[in-house]
Design a protein around this motif. Structure first.
Motif, PDB file in Angstrom:
ATOM      1  N   SER A  81       0.839  -1.200   0.000  1.00  0.00           N
ATOM      2  CA  SER A  81       0.000   0.000   0.000  1.00  0.00           C
ATOM      3  C   SER A  81       0.872   1.248   0.000  1.00  0.00           C
ATOM      4  O   SER A  81       1.925   1.285   0.634  1.00  0.00           O
ATOM      5  CB  SER A  81      -0.893   0.030   1.248  1.00  0.00           C
ATOM      6  OG  SER A  81      -1.974  -0.833   1.061  1.00  0.00           O
ATOM      7  N   TYR A  83       0.324   5.711   0.078  1.00  0.00           N
ATOM      8  CA  TYR A  83      -0.691   6.758   0.261  1.00  0.00           C
ATOM      9  C   TYR A  83      -0.164   8.112  -0.200  1.00  0.00           C
ATOM     10  O   TYR A  83       0.997   8.447   0.017  1.00  0.00           O
ATOM     11  CB  TYR A  83      -1.087   6.900   1.748  1.00  0.00           C
ATOM     12  CG  TYR A  83      -1.238   5.603   2.492  1.00  0.00           C
ATOM     13  CD1 TYR A  83      -1.957   4.536   1.958  1.00  0.00           C
ATOM     14  CD2 TYR A  83      -0.661   5.450   3.758  1.00  0.00           C
ATOM     15  CE1 TYR A  83      -2.094   3.343   2.654  1.00  0.00           C
ATOM     16  CE2 TYR A  83      -0.794   4.262   4.463  1.00  0.00           C
ATOM     17  CZ  TYR A  83      -1.503   3.214   3.910  1.00  0.00           C
ATOM     18  OH  TYR A  83      -1.622   2.037   4.596  1.00  0.00           O
ATOM     19  N   ILE A  85      -0.521  11.860   0.714  1.00  0.00           N
ATOM     20  CA  ILE A  85      -1.020  12.661   1.832  1.00  0.00           C
ATOM     21  C   ILE A  85      -0.576  14.100   1.625  1.00  0.00           C
ATOM     22  O   ILE A  85       0.626  14.408   1.713  1.00  0.00           O
ATOM     23  CB  ILE A  85      -0.480  12.109   3.184  1.00  0.00           C
ATOM     24  CG1 ILE A  85      -0.842  10.620   3.335  1.00  0.00           C
ATOM     25  CG2 ILE A  85      -1.008  12.932   4.357  1.00  0.00           C
ATOM     26  CD1 ILE A  85      -0.118   9.904   4.473  1.00  0.00           C
ATOM     27  N   ARG A  89       4.130  11.415  -0.492  1.00  0.00           N
ATOM     28  CA  ARG A  89       3.781  10.014  -0.654  1.00  0.00           C
ATOM     29  C   ARG A  89       4.553   9.139   0.319  1.00  0.00           C
ATOM     30  O   ARG A  89       5.693   9.440   0.662  1.00  0.00           O
ATOM     31  CB  ARG A  89       4.082   9.598  -2.103  1.00  0.00           C
ATOM     32  CG  ARG A  89       3.337   8.372  -2.492  1.00  0.00           C
ATOM     33  CD  ARG A  89       3.302   8.065  -3.958  1.00  0.00           C
ATOM     34  NE  ARG A  89       2.961   6.661  -4.104  1.00  0.00           N
ATOM     35  CZ  ARG A  89       1.738   6.165  -3.964  1.00  0.00           C
ATOM     36  NH1 ARG A  89       0.712   6.958  -3.723  1.00  0.00           N
ATOM     37  NH2 ARG A  89       1.522   4.866  -4.078  1.00  0.00           N
ATOM     38  N   PRO A 203      -5.226   9.239   7.479  1.00  0.00           N
ATOM     39  CA  PRO A 203      -4.048   8.401   7.670  1.00  0.00           C
ATOM     40  C   PRO A 203      -3.668   8.341   9.156  1.00  0.00           C
ATOM     41  O   PRO A 203      -3.820   9.337   9.878  1.00  0.00           O
ATOM     42  CB  PRO A 203      -2.968   9.115   6.868  1.00  0.00           C
ATOM     43  CG  PRO A 203      -3.709   9.946   5.875  1.00  0.00           C
ATOM     44  CD  PRO A 203      -4.984  10.355   6.556  1.00  0.00           C
ATOM     45  N   SER A 229     -10.414   3.652   8.822  1.00  0.00           N
ATOM     46  CA  SER A 229      -9.260   4.220   8.117  1.00  0.00           C
ATOM     47  C   SER A 229      -8.649   3.178   7.187  1.00  0.00           C
ATOM     48  O   SER A 229      -8.368   2.052   7.593  1.00  0.00           O
ATOM     49  CB  SER A 229      -8.181   4.687   9.098  1.00  0.00           C
ATOM     50  OG  SER A 229      -7.011   5.029   8.388  1.00  0.00           O
ATOM     51  N   GLU A 231      -5.800   3.908   5.674  1.00  0.00           N
ATOM     52  CA  GLU A 231      -4.404   4.311   5.496  1.00  0.00           C
ATOM     53  C   GLU A 231      -3.642   4.287   6.815  1.00  0.00           C
ATOM     54  O   GLU A 231      -3.489   5.309   7.476  1.00  0.00           O
ATOM     55  CB  GLU A 231      -4.350   5.697   4.862  1.00  0.00           C
ATOM     56  CG  GLU A 231      -5.000   5.712   3.488  1.00  0.00           C
ATOM     57  CD  GLU A 231      -4.866   7.022   2.741  1.00  0.00           C
ATOM     58  OE1 GLU A 231      -4.854   6.989   1.511  1.00  0.00           O
ATOM     59  OE2 GLU A 231      -4.775   8.077   3.406  1.00  0.00           O
ATOM     60  N   LEU A 264       0.874  -2.896   4.670  1.00  0.00           N
ATOM     61  CA  LEU A 264       0.931  -1.509   5.138  1.00  0.00           C
ATOM     62  C   LEU A 264       2.379  -0.987   5.145  1.00  0.00           C
ATOM     63  O   LEU A 264       3.306  -1.764   5.395  1.00  0.00           O
ATOM     64  CB  LEU A 264       0.356  -1.420   6.560  1.00  0.00           C
ATOM     65  CG  LEU A 264      -1.093  -1.901   6.713  1.00  0.00           C
ATOM     66  CD1 LEU A 264      -1.489  -1.942   8.188  1.00  0.00           C
ATOM     67  CD2 LEU A 264      -2.044  -0.995   5.936  1.00  0.00           C
TER      68      LEU A 264
END
Ligand code: PEP
Ligand code: MN
Length: 336
Positions: A81, A83, A85, A89, A203, A229, A231, A264
């Protein structure tokens, strides 16, 4: 999950177990060994607690075949994964550095540190507004004013903000101001907090508990994700061992283990792991080489005067050096 029955279990003792499994829509299959009798289960067993099976007197023990963390686990989500944000990143190949003081102390301090870490290449600004302190008489942060100051620093530098929440009382304030909500080591098993922070759908940086296993960390992540969530970022920050030469013992192997078990992103905090600023650099490099997706580093413009964790805070100059070396380690260990 497999139920192993005690020898000489009578037929009528097994009936209530089958009934319970049927009620939970679990497919049960009896397995007869030479000396052992077992019941194999297929279907979603997450709603059945181990306790509810162990309480049948004919059950000897149970064996879990699958991990109990379905959302955090890699099994149903094989890709890494990553993200986005606020323009930065993390994960899936993107390395993030979350840097800043242990606690926000004043406008001058947070502005000076934020500017310095940004110039050195940090991608997120950290700073505690609510501090979990062992002593009730120690500085516990500026509270909501601290969040205001972080927002000022974000405005000046563009760095997204990471800050720790300690109580559900402040969920709304964090929802409005913070980009990544941190759950600290001491609250890793505060299950109400985990679920409710998940409900913010922001996040979350989840730090490993002081004496928590990797499975407990992943179950804590599961709480946040089940709360809403999508993230979550996992953080190894050292665990309690018999060793006292460092504040905690950095479990570097947690990085590859977590990355094998979970999709994650995994970051490492060498500051809280070691407790001494001069050990932060070697452990930051070790974590980077081990495959971490990022680092959490405490930086202070005047560590000697810091109100919290001065001994483990590096100066902006040392932070710059760490950033340069981390870049070189990343190049050295890159594939191909
Ligand atoms: C922190 O990040 O400031 C902190 C208190 O960390 P931990 O929860 O890992 O001790
Ligand atoms: Mn700290």
């Amino acid at each position: 999950m497999i139920i192993i029955l005690k020898p000489d279990t009578a037929e009528k003792e097994i009936v209530p177990i089958y009934r319970m499994l049927e009620e939970n829509r679990i497919i049960a299959q009896e397995i007869m060994g030479e000396t052992t009798r077992m019941i194999g289960m297929a279907g979603d067993t997450s709603s059945i607690s181990e306790d509810s099976i162990l309480c049948f007197s004919c059950v000897e023990r149970i064996m879990r075949v699958q991990e109990p963390y379905k959302l955090a686990g890699r099994k149903f989500h094989p890709e890494d994964s990553g993200y986005d944000i606020e323009g930065k990143r993390i994960g899936d190949g993107a390395f993030a550095v979350i840097a800043g003081p242990c606690s926000v102390e004043s406008e001058e301090q947070i502005m000076a540190v934020a500017t310095a870490v940004k110039d050195a290449g940090a991608t997120f600004l950290r700073g505690g507004a609510f501090k979990p302190r062992t002593s009730p008489y120690a500085f516990k942060g500026l509270g909501l004013n601290g969040l205001e100051l972080l927002l000022m620093a974000k405005k000046a530098t563009g760095l997204p903000i990471v800050s720790e929440i300690m109580s559900v009382e402040f969920l709304d304030a964090f929802a409005e101001s913070v980009d990544v909500v941190q759950i600290g080591a001491r609250n890793m098993q505060n299950f109400t907090l985990l679920s409710q922070v998940g409900g913010l759908r922001k996040p979350v940086l989840l730090k490993r508990g002081l004496s928590s296993t990797i499975e407990e960390l992943l179950m804590a992540a599961e709480y946040v994700m089940a709360g809403g969530s999508g993230e979550v970022i996992l953080c190894e920050r050292g665990i309690r061992t018999f060793e006292t030469a460092t504040r905690n013992t950095l479990d570097v192997s947690a990085v590859p283990v977590l990355k094998a078990k979970s999709h994650l992103p995994v970051v490492v905090d060498p500051s809280h792991a070691t407790g001494y600023w001069y050990y932060v650099e070697p452990m930051a490099l070790a974590a980077t080489a081990a495959g971490a997706d990022g680092l959490v580093v405490e930086v202070h413009n005047n560590p000697e005067a810091a109100l919290c964790d001065g001994a483990q805070s590096v100066t902006p100059q040392v932070f710059q050096r760490i950033m340069d070396k981390v870049g070189r380690v990343r190049e050295a260990v890159a594939d191909g």
